[in-house]
Every structure is written in structure tokens, then in C-alpha cells.
Design a protein around this motif. Structure first.
Motif, PDB file in Angstrom:
ATOM      1  N   ASP A  38       1.094  -5.637  -6.598  1.00  0.00           N
ATOM      2  CA  ASP A  38       1.633  -6.533  -7.780  1.00  0.00           C
ATOM      3  C   ASP A  38       3.006  -5.977  -7.933  1.00  0.00           C
ATOM      4  OD1 ASP A  38       1.758  -4.557 -10.001  1.00  0.00           O
ATOM      5  OD2 ASP A  38      -0.201  -4.324  -9.244  1.00  0.00           O
ATOM      6  N   ALA A  39       4.107  -6.809  -8.566  1.00  0.00           N
ATOM      7  CA  ALA A  39       5.345  -6.840  -8.777  1.00  0.00           C
ATOM      8  C   ALA A  39       5.621  -5.470  -9.664  1.00  0.00           C
ATOM      9  CB  ALA A  39       5.954  -8.152  -9.271  1.00  0.00           C
ATOM     10  N   ALA A  40       4.838  -5.066 -10.552  1.00  0.00           N
ATOM     11  CA  ALA A  40       5.361  -4.104 -11.137  1.00  0.00           C
ATOM     12  C   ALA A  40       5.035  -2.539 -10.710  1.00  0.00           C
ATOM     13  CB  ALA A  40       4.524  -4.007 -12.530  1.00  0.00           C
ATOM     14  N   THR A  41       3.829  -2.490  -9.811  1.00  0.00           N
ATOM     15  CA  THR A  41       3.774  -1.348  -8.929  1.00  0.00           C
ATOM     16  C   THR A  41       4.572  -1.387  -7.873  1.00  0.00           C
ATOM     17  OG1 THR A  41       1.395  -1.566  -9.561  1.00  0.00           O
ATOM     18  CG2 THR A  41       1.972  -0.246  -7.740  1.00  0.00           C
ATOM     19  N   TYR A  42       4.912  -2.251  -7.330  1.00  0.00           N
ATOM     20  CA  TYR A  42       5.975  -2.122  -6.235  1.00  0.00           C
ATOM     21  C   TYR A  42       7.345  -1.620  -6.845  1.00  0.00           C
ATOM     22  CZ  TYR A  42       9.983  -4.005  -3.718  1.00  0.00           C
ATOM     23  OH  TYR A  42      11.086  -4.191  -3.002  1.00  0.00           O
ATOM     24  N   GLN A  43       7.712  -2.321  -7.977  1.00  0.00           N
ATOM     25  CA  GLN A  43       9.011  -2.073  -8.388  1.00  0.00           C
ATOM     26  C   GLN A  43       9.234  -0.395  -8.920  1.00  0.00           C
ATOM     27  OE1 GLN A  43      11.823  -3.511  -8.278  1.00  0.00           O
ATOM     28  NE2 GLN A  43      12.208  -4.957 -10.015  1.00  0.00           N
ATOM     29  N   VAL A  44       8.154   0.264  -9.559  1.00  0.00           N
ATOM     30  CA  VAL A  44       8.232   1.505  -9.990  1.00  0.00           C
ATOM     31  C   VAL A  44       8.029   2.330  -8.526  1.00  0.00           C
ATOM     32  CG1 VAL A  44       6.983   3.164 -11.155  1.00  0.00           C
ATOM     33  CG2 VAL A  44       6.926   1.015 -12.183  1.00  0.00           C
ATOM     34  N   THR A  45       7.231   2.068  -7.760  1.00  0.00           N
ATOM     35  CA  THR A  45       6.949   2.738  -6.502  1.00  0.00           C
ATOM     36  C   THR A  45       8.351   2.894  -5.831  1.00  0.00           C
ATOM     37  OG1 THR A  45       4.883   2.391  -6.459  1.00  0.00           O
ATOM     38  CG2 THR A  45       5.585   3.470  -4.593  1.00  0.00           C
ATOM     39  N   TYR A  46       8.989   1.750  -5.630  1.00  0.00           N
ATOM     40  CA  TYR A  46      10.098   1.569  -4.867  1.00  0.00           C
ATOM     41  C   TYR A  46      11.422   2.443  -5.355  1.00  0.00           C
ATOM     42  CZ  TYR A  46      13.652  -0.658  -1.804  1.00  0.00           C
ATOM     43  OH  TYR A  46      14.627  -0.855  -0.873  1.00  0.00           O
ATOM     44  N   GLN A  47      11.294   2.949  -6.580  1.00  0.00           N
ATOM     45  CA  GLN A  47      12.071   3.764  -7.363  1.00  0.00           C
ATOM     46  C   GLN A  47      12.340   5.111  -6.577  1.00  0.00           C
ATOM     47  OE1 GLN A  47      14.720   2.099  -8.956  1.00  0.00           O
ATOM     48  NE2 GLN A  47      13.230   0.500  -8.481  1.00  0.00           N
ATOM     49  N   LEU A  48      11.216   5.506  -5.679  1.00  0.00           N
ATOM     50  CA  LEU A  48      11.266   6.580  -5.003  1.00  0.00           C
ATOM     51  C   LEU A  48      12.550   6.792  -4.055  1.00  0.00           C
ATOM     52  CD1 LEU A  48       7.802   7.409  -3.993  1.00  0.00           C
ATOM     53  CD2 LEU A  48       9.356   8.785  -5.262  1.00  0.00           C
TER      54      LEU A  48
END
Length: 312
Positions: free
Chosen positions: A109-119
Motif C-alpha cells: 500500500d502507498a503508506a507502507t511504501y512511503q515510510v519504508t522507502y525513507q530508509l
């Protein structure tokens, strides 16, 4: 004037980042008749659009003179083959990264992707320390630890995942997570490598983006031939393209130009603030509009309320 350009570029960055994530996610999960568009071809088209946009910007900087534009492109690109070849490495990595983002948003989902991509902030910091000999303060390292903790909590399994099993049947969450993590490492290395090149030469950002786009198009076409060659020969290069697909492609091409404008008129601190705001907007829209993300605590409260109502 500079202050207006600073906040304008930041606003465009928030809009571009949020819109790209949501439209890409929606375009990859939307069920329509006929074949779905190929992410490999979308990456190539985005690179070509970026080249065209950068050429127009160089043309504008050269006082709208075709002769001056031709001289700049000839002197800065053709007459400096070794400088141009340096961009082949980050270009190939960026092409891989762009394809991975399509894979990730097809499975997360877009939210999980956005947060994880901040790695990618962590990987960028690590590569900056090792490749550019940068030194980070205590608060900067503490911020990175908090970032990793937040990502770990996002990926922590919960009972709500059972409720989402129907949504995850269309794609594997593990595949999406691996795609995001690989994109984080590739983004960190390519970004620092590109920064190193920019600091060692005096060529403009637009010329460097043209060089990146040139190699990106070549690598992208190779990916199309290797992975989707049969589908392209059968249904065409632009199979499954619609208005939403073109919006995704344009937003992706706009990304590199917006980042360059933000770095020019603002700074990295404000850039990070804009990215954080984009995460909040993506989460809210993903929850209320796309309805593919349910915050764990909210879902547990709703589940408890449902059990209490059933008891009555």
C-alpha cells in the motif's frame, strides 16, 4: 523573489511526490479490460521526457538560441566522452530503481511504501560517510536510529494482516518489501555518486540530467527487450497506456527536475520537511480514498467495537 521560488519549489515537490506514489499505486492495482501497461516501457518514456525537458531548459539558459544550444550540447557532451561515461553507472542504477518502485507499489500500500522507502536517508548517510568522508553529528545519527525504529514498527506483523489477506493475494508483501529495500540501497549509492560527480565538475545540473537520461533510455530499452520483449512484439510498446499512465510517466519525469530546483532554491532540511509532509498526505489519501491502508490501532479499536456490538 528567491523566497517565493523556494516555497514554490517545495510545494511542487510535495505535490509531485504524493501524486506520483498514489497514481502509480492506483495505476498498478486498477483492474481494466485488456493488458496492463508495462512498467519497463513507462521508465523509458519518462527518461525521454526528462531529456526533452532538460534540453528545453538549456535552450532557455542559452537565450533561446539554437546555435548556442547546439554548441553547448556538442562541447559538454560529445567533446567530453569520459565525463559523459561517468554517468553510465548512476544511470543504470536509477533505471533499476525506477523499475523496482513499480514492483514495490504493485505489492504494497502507498503508506507502507512511503515510510519504508525513507530508509534511503539512512543508506545515503552511510554512503556519504564512506564515499564523501562526511561527518554526522550525534543528533543526526540519533535521527537515523529513530528512522530505522519507525520502519521496523511499520513492518511488524499484526493481526490486521489477516484482514488484508484478500488484498495481498494480488501480490506478495515480501516481494514489495525486498523491492523497496533494494531501491533504498541503489538510491543511496547513486545519489552520493552523482553528488560526487557534480562537485568534481562544473557542468550544469541540466546537462548532467541529459547525460543520465541518455544512458537511462539505453538501459531501459535493454530491460524492455529482455523482460518484456515478447509482450511488446505482441501488443505494442504502448500497450495498456491511458490517461492515468501518462500522468504517472510525466510525474516520474518531473521528479528529477523538481529535486534539482529544490536544491537550487531551498536546502536539504526543507526538502526533508517536504518529503515528510508528502508521507502524511499519502497516508491520509491512501486510507480515505484508495482504502488500501488501515492503521493498526484504529483497526483494532474497530474490531473491539464490533465484538462488543455482537455481544449486545
Amino acid at each position: 523573489m528567491s523566497a517565493n521560488l523556494k516555497y514554490l519549489s517545495l510545494g511542487i515537490l510535495v505535490f509531485q511526490t504524493t501524486s506520483l506514489v498514489l497514481t502509480m499505486r492506483y495505476s498498478r492495482t486498477l483492474k481494466e479490460e485488456g493488458p496492463r501497461y508495462l512498467s519497463s516501457t513507462a521508465v523509458v518514456v519518462a527518461e525521454l521526457l526528462k531529456i526533452m525537458a532538460c534540453i528545453l531548459l538549456v535552450y532557455k539558459d542559452s537565450k533561446c538560441s539554437l546555435r548556442a544550444l547546439n554548441r553547448i550540447l556538442h562541447d559538454e557532451i560529445l567533446n567530453k566522452p569520459m565525463e559523459t561515461l561517468k554517468l553510465a553507472i548512476p544511470s543504470g542504477i536509477y533505471t533499476l530503481q525506477n523499475n523496482l518502485l513499480y514492483v514495490a507499489l504493485s505489492n504494497l500500500d502507498a503508506a507502507t511504501y512511503q515510510v519504508t522507502y525513507q530508509l534511503k536517508i539512512l543508506t545515503t548517510a552511510l554512503f556519504s560517510v564512506s564515499m564523501l568522508s562526511k561527518k554526522l553529528g550525534v543528533y543526526q545519527w540519533l535521527s537515523l536510529v529513530i528512522l530505522m525504529t519507525g520502519v521496523a514498527f511499520v513492518q511488524w506483523p499484526s493481526d490486521s494482516q489477516e484482514l488484508d489477506s484478500k488484498q495481498l493475494s494480488a501480490g506478495s508483501q515480501f516481494v514489495g518489501l525486498m523491492a523497496v529495500l533494494t531501491a533504498c540501497f541503489s538510491s543511496g549509492f547513486a545519489g552520493v555518486y552523482f553528488e560526487k560527480i557534480l562537485k568534481e565538475t562544473k557542468q550544469s545540473v541540466w546537462i548532467r540530467n541529459i547525460q543520465l537520461g541518455f544512458f537511462g533510455s539505453i538501459f531501459g530499452l535493454m530491460g524492455v527487450y529482455i523482460y518484456d520483449g515478447e509482450l511488446v512484439s505482441k501488443n505494442g510498446f504502448f500497450q495498456g497506456y491511458n490517461r492515468l499512465t501518462w500522468i504517472v510517466v510525466i510525474l516520474q519525469a518531473l521528479g528529477g527536475l523538481v529535486i534539482a530546483a529544490v536544491i537550487k532554491y531551498a536546502d536539504n532540511i526543507l526538502k526533508g520537511f517536504a518529503t515528510s509532509l508528502s508521507i502524511i498526505l499519502s497516508t491520509l489519501i491512501s486510507y480515505f480514498w484508495l482504502q488500501d491502508f488501515v492503521p493498526t490501532r484504529w483497526w483494532q479499536e474497530e474490531e473491539w467495537l464490533g465484538r462488543e456490538l455482537q455481544k449486545e
